[in-house]
Design a protein around this motif. Structure first.
Motif, short mmCIF file in Angstrom:
data_model
loop_
_atom_site.label_atom_id
_atom_site.label_comp_id
_atom_site.label_asym_id
_atom_site.label_seq_id
_atom_site.Cartn_x
_atom_site.Cartn_y
_atom_site.Cartn_z
N VAL A 152 0.89 -1.16 0.00
CA VAL A 152 0.00 0.00 0.00
C VAL A 152 0.92 1.21 0.00
CG1 VAL A 152 -1.76 1.29 1.25
CG2 VAL A 152 -1.81 -1.21 1.26
N VAL A 153 0.95 1.96 -1.10
CA VAL A 153 1.91 3.04 -1.25
C VAL A 153 1.33 4.34 -0.68
CG1 VAL A 153 3.32 4.37 -2.87
CG2 VAL A 153 2.85 1.95 -3.31
N ALA A 154 2.03 4.89 0.33
CA ALA A 154 1.56 6.13 0.95
C ALA A 154 2.66 6.72 1.83
CB ALA A 154 0.31 5.89 1.79
N ASP A 155 2.71 8.03 1.89
CA ASP A 155 3.53 8.76 2.85
C ASP A 155 2.59 9.21 3.96
OD1 ASP A 155 4.99 10.55 4.37
OD2 ASP A 155 6.05 11.40 2.64
N LEU A 156 2.67 8.58 5.11
CA LEU A 156 1.70 8.83 6.18
C LEU A 156 1.74 10.27 6.68
CD1 LEU A 156 1.88 5.56 8.32
CD2 LEU A 156 0.16 6.23 6.66
N ALA A 157 2.84 10.97 6.45
CA ALA A 157 2.93 12.36 6.93
C ALA A 157 2.10 13.30 6.07
CB ALA A 157 4.38 12.82 6.94
N THR A 158 1.87 12.91 4.79
CA THR A 158 1.23 13.87 3.87
C THR A 158 0.06 13.29 3.09
OG1 THR A 158 2.81 13.26 2.13
CG2 THR A 158 3.39 15.12 3.56
N GLU A 159 -0.09 11.96 3.07
CA GLU A 159 -1.08 11.35 2.19
C GLU A 159 -2.09 10.49 2.96
OE1 GLU A 159 2.19 10.81 -1.43
OE2 GLU A 159 1.23 9.06 -0.54
N LYS A 160 -3.26 10.39 2.41
CA LYS A 160 -4.27 9.51 2.95
C LYS A 160 -3.97 8.07 2.54
CE LYS A 160 -9.27 8.67 3.03
NZ LYS A 160 -10.60 9.08 2.53
N VAL A 161 -4.28 7.13 3.41
CA VAL A 161 -4.08 5.72 3.11
C VAL A 161 -5.33 5.18 2.44
CG1 VAL A 161 -3.58 3.45 4.05
CG2 VAL A 161 -2.54 5.47 5.08
#
Length: 346
Positions: free
Chosen positions: A82-91
């Motif tokens: 699951v590709v995501a940057d938790l600091a800036t993006e929604k999962v």
């Protein structure tokens, strides 16, 4: 997968963990390319092959190429990214989920002092996103990977239990890390009370051993490399802090234990109480026991030491009795942890 890691994983499967409760379940793991997250993923894949765990794993990663390098030997259809940057993006995740383990966090001391705002945002925003997802998916259990740094400077002598929070100087830039961990644990408690999320905080001692990543540069990795290369161990502090340690496989076993035995809204220290030593004494131990006395531990404090982001000196001895009451015990001591880590590194 290297022999030493297979040995570790086999020992985990032989522990008294209620495997049937973890069988045929879906796991959602953040920080999956970090030390703890990657080992959890690798172990679950190993357990699929050896004890028919039949786990489905969703690994939250920012870089799929990095993830492919880390899981090159183990990756099967049971593992999805699951590709995501938790600091800036929604999962974005539409499937079901039984267990969540939130291990994503800033761990590099230099980043804590160069980007304290980002360190806090990654901690708080990432944790809230995962807790919201946990409510949506009605999960069985959520493990928040916390840290012994949450205690700050303990107020009293003796061992530090889960209720013994100490002092954190919020005027120190690096306090963004322990204060961020405290806020995240508080948020976990809130979600447990308000939404009924079965969330448990795992307060890890310094965790090292077989399975560390090639990019690892914390003191234990530096000490090990010095021993392997026959070079003196150079300390950039006086080494007065009392370290608390736990071997990688012991930490993974503890986290799995908490998934099925931990109490909602509570925190647990994960540490080998016998692996308690000052940084300087540990350096001297490695020089003597691992390098055979052929190297020395020397102190060389640079003028710009503040920019390196080292934690302030602390005297703390973690009490792991609450974790042991669940049936977990650490199996690997400090010297064996170094020997097994070096086998992995070599």
């Amino acid at each position: 997968m290297k022999d030493v890691l297979i040995e570790d994983f086999k020992r985990i499967t032989e522990r008294d963990i209620p495997w049937d409760e973890l069988r045929n379940k879906t796991f959602f793991i953040t920080g999956a390319t970090g030390l703890v997250g990657s080992l959890l993923v690798k172990f679950l894949l190993y357990a699929n092959q050896t004890i028919s765990l039949n786990a489905k794993i969703y690994a939250v990663v920012r870089n799929t190429e990095k993830a492919d390098r880390i899981f090159a030997e183990e990756k099967t259809d049971a593992l999805s990214y699951v590709v995501a940057d938790l600091a800036t993006e929604k999962v974005s995740y539409d499937g079901d989920c039984d267990y969540m383990i939130h291990a994503a966090a800033v761990t590099a001391s230099k980043v804590m002092v160069s980007d304290p705002g980002g360190t806090i945002r990654t901690a708080i925003d990432g944790t809230e996103k995962m807790l919201q997802l946990a409510v949506e998916k009605k999960i069985k259990a959520f493990i928040y990977i916390s840290s012994m740094e949450i205690y700050g400077q303990p107020k009293s002598e003796g061992k530090t239990a889960e209720k013994d929070l100490g002092y954190v100087d919020i005027e120190t830039v690096r306090s963004c890390y322990p204060e961020g961990k405290r806020m995240c644990e508080c948020m976990c408690t809130a979600y447990a009370a308000q939404y009924g999320v079965n969330v448990i905080s795992a307060r890890l001692a310094q965790t090292f051993g077989a399975g560390i990543l090639p990019t690892e540069n914390r003191v234990f990795a530096q000490f090990a490399r010095s021993a392997v290369n026959g070079e003196n161990i150079v300390l950039h502090t006086t080494g007065e802090s009392e370290g608390n340690y736990v071997y990688t496989a012991d930490a993974i076993a503890a986290i799995l234990t908490l998934l099925v035995k931990g109490a909602a809204g509570e925190a647990y220290n994960i540490a080998n109480e016998e692996s308690h030593i000052t940084i300087r004494n540990m350096a001297e131990l490695v020089a003597k026991e691992i390098a055979g006395g052929k190297i020395q531990a020397v102190i060389d404090i640079p003028e710009d030491s503040a920019s390196l982001g080292y934690a302030p000196p602390v005297k703390m001895w973690l009490d792991a009795s609450k974790m042991r009451a669940l049936g977990w015990t650490p199996e690997v001591g400090l010297i064996d942890a170094y020997k097994r880590m070096i086998r992995w590194m070599e």
